[in-house]
Enzyme design. Structure first.
Site, short mmCIF file in Angstrom:
data_model
loop_
_atom_site.label_atom_id
_atom_site.label_comp_id
_atom_site.label_asym_id
_atom_site.label_seq_id
_atom_site.Cartn_x
_atom_site.Cartn_y
_atom_site.Cartn_z
CB CYS A 11 73.91 45.12 53.13
SG CYS A 11 75.06 43.39 53.91
NE ARG A 24 67.21 46.04 48.53
CZ ARG A 24 67.38 45.10 47.41
NH1 ARG A 24 68.50 44.16 47.43
NH2 ARG A 24 66.60 45.48 46.34
CD1 TRP A 76 71.31 38.56 56.27
CD2 TRP A 76 72.39 38.35 54.54
NE1 TRP A 76 70.99 37.04 55.72
CE2 TRP A 76 71.97 36.76 54.81
CE3 TRP A 76 73.38 38.32 53.25
CZ2 TRP A 76 72.04 35.78 53.98
CZ3 TRP A 76 73.66 37.08 52.57
CH2 TRP A 76 73.10 35.97 52.95
CG ASN A 109 75.07 46.69 50.40
OD1 ASN A 109 75.53 46.66 51.69
ND2 ASN A 109 74.18 47.38 49.76
N GLY A 110 78.46 43.50 49.49
CA GLY A 110 79.34 42.76 48.82
C GLY A 110 80.40 41.96 49.45
CD GLU A 125 58.07 29.47 45.59
OE1 GLU A 125 57.86 30.54 46.09
OE2 GLU A 125 59.39 29.07 45.44
CE LYS A 145 57.89 32.20 48.81
NZ LYS A 145 59.07 31.48 48.36
CD GLU A 152 62.38 31.56 51.15
OE1 GLU A 152 63.25 31.86 50.50
OE2 GLU A 152 60.94 31.52 51.11
CG HIS A 177 62.69 5.35 42.43
ND1 HIS A 177 62.78 4.04 42.31
CD2 HIS A 177 61.69 5.74 41.65
CE1 HIS A 177 61.88 3.58 40.97
NE2 HIS A 177 61.29 5.02 40.84
CE LYS A 179 62.03 40.65 47.94
NZ LYS A 179 60.92 39.37 47.92
#
Length: 606
Positions: free
Chosen positions: A2, A27, A73, A99-100, A481, A485, A488, A504, A601
């Site tokens: 946030c 954020r 967020w 925030n938190g 990665e 992406k 996301e 397997h 973020k």
């Protein structure tokens, strides 16, 4: 996660706060709100949605020269107007942005409800507003301090009292708070990005600190009440075009295109041809410790952890030291054994990722040796590590990491080269790696220039709902990665496997509508990788490759080639098409690329 912004001074607060929220929207973007104080009254506006929705809803006269604002967020309570910050007490005198996560919020809520408090939201933050208002204290700082002594959890917060509107009180425990020093005006924020237009010097609060911020200055103290002394530092970034999109449609695309120049900054001054090694100023005094190192453990979250996986392979290849990477959140909770001859490397773009900070604390508490690979100068991890490698990649605004992933892997290459050359890596091999590192920026530019070709391939994947990404060795980290992406930004289900593991179990899911993207370098494992391709084709699965010239691609459904580098550095170039592939799949599916759902973020909560 946030964003927090605050202002106190002679100007109207609202325009400054809204501009700061726009800079922090990467954020958090599911709701936003603002509170200003004037004539002993609070004026509060909150809206679900983006900052622009809040801005459009503000009354024409939203006056006040002190205020706080927030872009959210969601953690506690779904996105809605009533759950948006700021949160106020029942008398609409105290406003809090936070925030938190307050871990004992439920118990505190029960206690306050027993005293007659009526809650208007589902958030843990509202507990703080009522708790602060309930304190019998002479100053707002004392009320906040008394409240926080009852709180368990992580917080970065700013508090405004309409009855005492000369100051904003801020506090930190596990979530960043920055004070910006202006000319007869002061600013607060959770991220320096909100301050770049207004200040050149900042002060970072440490965990357990509070500050009273007034137009003419600030004072800091501990949760126990003792005064602390804080020295201002230079702002990490100036107000440069990096914070805007320029001529690009999305921050993600812009930051993919910025990678050649970002990498040049990462490498600048660090290639030492005289001794065929890397010159790392942050490790100048650590040669003895590095020679004593017998193992390297890399800690990070998300793309930082995956970059660490690629980095671990580089360290093993070049320095012949055992190395591995582990998610920081898993590491911190398993009571890890901290070895005195192990080097622990904390990796984070922001330097504020909560789980990585907590993992670092665990290492330091047990006497471990640490260094950081970090992008943001002055961040928590940078300060607590005290040494390491800054990326200098510039601000990364897109929620998904692109240029910082590339620069982080390059930074690991520098570290691995340095470790190798103080051991037994030969001078000729060191020289070849230096030449290959110097060539990377231009090679990256050549890959980025093939965007249209990659976009055409993306159209063939966008209609699918599932995809596999596979590779071997460092190629598996790159596949991981690439899959991350795709998930996301396009919301397609994508899984990454070592190519050797496909037979397997996962082969059971291969089908004509399930494409596989393979990282296919022209190396000693090429024949084995091509055998895996044949296994997929035998089950009528489409196969797309990121590969090198000279690799047979006749049986593939599509291929993108990248330039050759030294084998150790090939993964950096093989990753680039996967970034553009994810971007164009998301574009084809109409996704909000810079604001992917459920993500923000630099997550600074657990």
């Amino acid at each position: 996660m946030c964003g927090i912004v605050g202002y106190v001074g002679a100007r109207e607060a609202a325009p400054i706060l809204i501009e700061g929220l726009h800079r922090l929207e990467y954020r958090g973007y599911d709701s936003a709100g603002i509170a200003v104080a004037r004539a002993d009254q609070l004026r509060v506006a909150k809206r679900q949605g983006r900052v622009r929705d809040l801005e459009a809803a503000l009354p024409a006269r939203f006056a006040g020269k002190v205020g706080i604002a927030h872009t959210r967020w969601a953690t506690h309570g779904e996105p809605s107007d009533r759950n948006a910050h700021p949160h106020c007490d029942g008398a609409e005198r105290i406003a809090v942005v936070h925030n938190g996560i307050i871990e004992n919020a439920a118990a505190l809520r029960t206690r306050l409800e027993a005293d007659g408090v009526v809650f208007r939201s589902d958030t843990d933050t509202e507990v703080l507003a009522h708790l602060i208002a309930s304190m019998k204290a002479e100053t707002l700082v004392d009320a906040v301090r008394a409240s926080l002594r009852l709180v368990s959890g992580a917080y970065g917060l700013a508090v405004l009292d309409a009855a005492r509107p000369d100051a904003i009180v801020v506090a930190r425990n596990g979530s960043p708070v920055v004070i910006g020093i202006g000319e007869r005006e002061m600013f607060v924020a959770s991220d320096q990005a909100a301050l770049v237009r207004h200040v050149r010097q900042v002060v970072h609060l440490d965990d357990g600190e509070l500050a009273a911020v007034r137009a003419d200055g600030f004072s800091t103290s501990t949760l126990e009440g003792g005064a602390t002394a804080k020295a201002p530092t230079a702002l990490a970034w100036a107000d440069d075009p990096s914070f805007g999109k320029g001529d690009f449609s999305h921050h993600m695309l812009k930051e993919i295109a910025e990678q050649p120049e970002a990498l040049r900054r990462t490498l600048s001054g660090r290639l030492e041809p005289r001794f065929q090694t890397a010159k790392l100023g942050g490790l100048e005094d650590a040669t003895r410790e590095l020679l004593e190192t017998r193992r390297v453990k890399i800690l990070g979250c998300g793309s930082a952890w995956i970059a660490g996986r690629a980095g671990a392979q580089l360290i093993e290849q070049l320095a012949r030291l055992p190395a591995d990477a582990e998610p920081a959140a898993e590491f911190r909770y398993r009571n890890p054994i901290i070895e005195q001859d192990t080097l622990y490397v904390a990796v984070s773009q922001s330097g504020e990722t909560f789980d990585t900070v907590a993992a670092l604390h665990e290492v330091k508490r047990k006497g471990g040796r640490v260094l950081g690979i970090i992008n943001v100068v002055g961040s928590t991890l940078a300060r607590e590590c005290g040494r390491g490698i800054y990326l200098h990649a510039g601000p990364e605004i897109s929620v998904v990491a692109t240029k910082t992933f590339t620069c982080t892997v390059a930074a690991f290459a520098l570290l691995a080269l340095h470790l190798g050359r103080i051991r037994d890596l030969s001078a000729p091999r060191g020289a070849r790696l230096l030449a290959a590192l110097a060539a990377l920026p231009d090679q990256i530019a050549a890959v980025v220039a093939r965007e249209a070709e990659i976009a055409a391939l993306a159209q063939r994947i966008a209609s699918c709902e599932h995809a596999y990404y596979i590779g071997r060795g460092a190629g598996h980290a790159i596949a991981q990665e690439g899959a991350l992406k795709l998930k996301e930004v396009s919301y397609l289900h994508a899984e990454a496997y070592p190519a050797s593991e496909l037979k397997h179990g996962p082969l059971a899911l291969i089908a004509p509508d399930t494409p596989t993207v393979i990282v296919l370098p022209n190396d000693e494992l090429l024949a084995k990788n091509l055998s895996t391709v044949e296994e997929i084709r035998a089950r009528r699965g489409p196969v797309f490759a990121v590969t090198h010239e000279g690799v047979p691609t006749a049986g593939l459904d599509g291929a993108i080639t990248v330039p050759r580098s030294e084998p150790e550095l090939d993964p950096i170039l093989l990753n680039l098409p996967l970034q553009l592939l994810a971007y164009h799949v998301a574009l084809a599916k109409g996704r909000d690329i810079d604001r992917p759902r459920n993500l923000a973020k630099s997550v600074t909560v657990e």
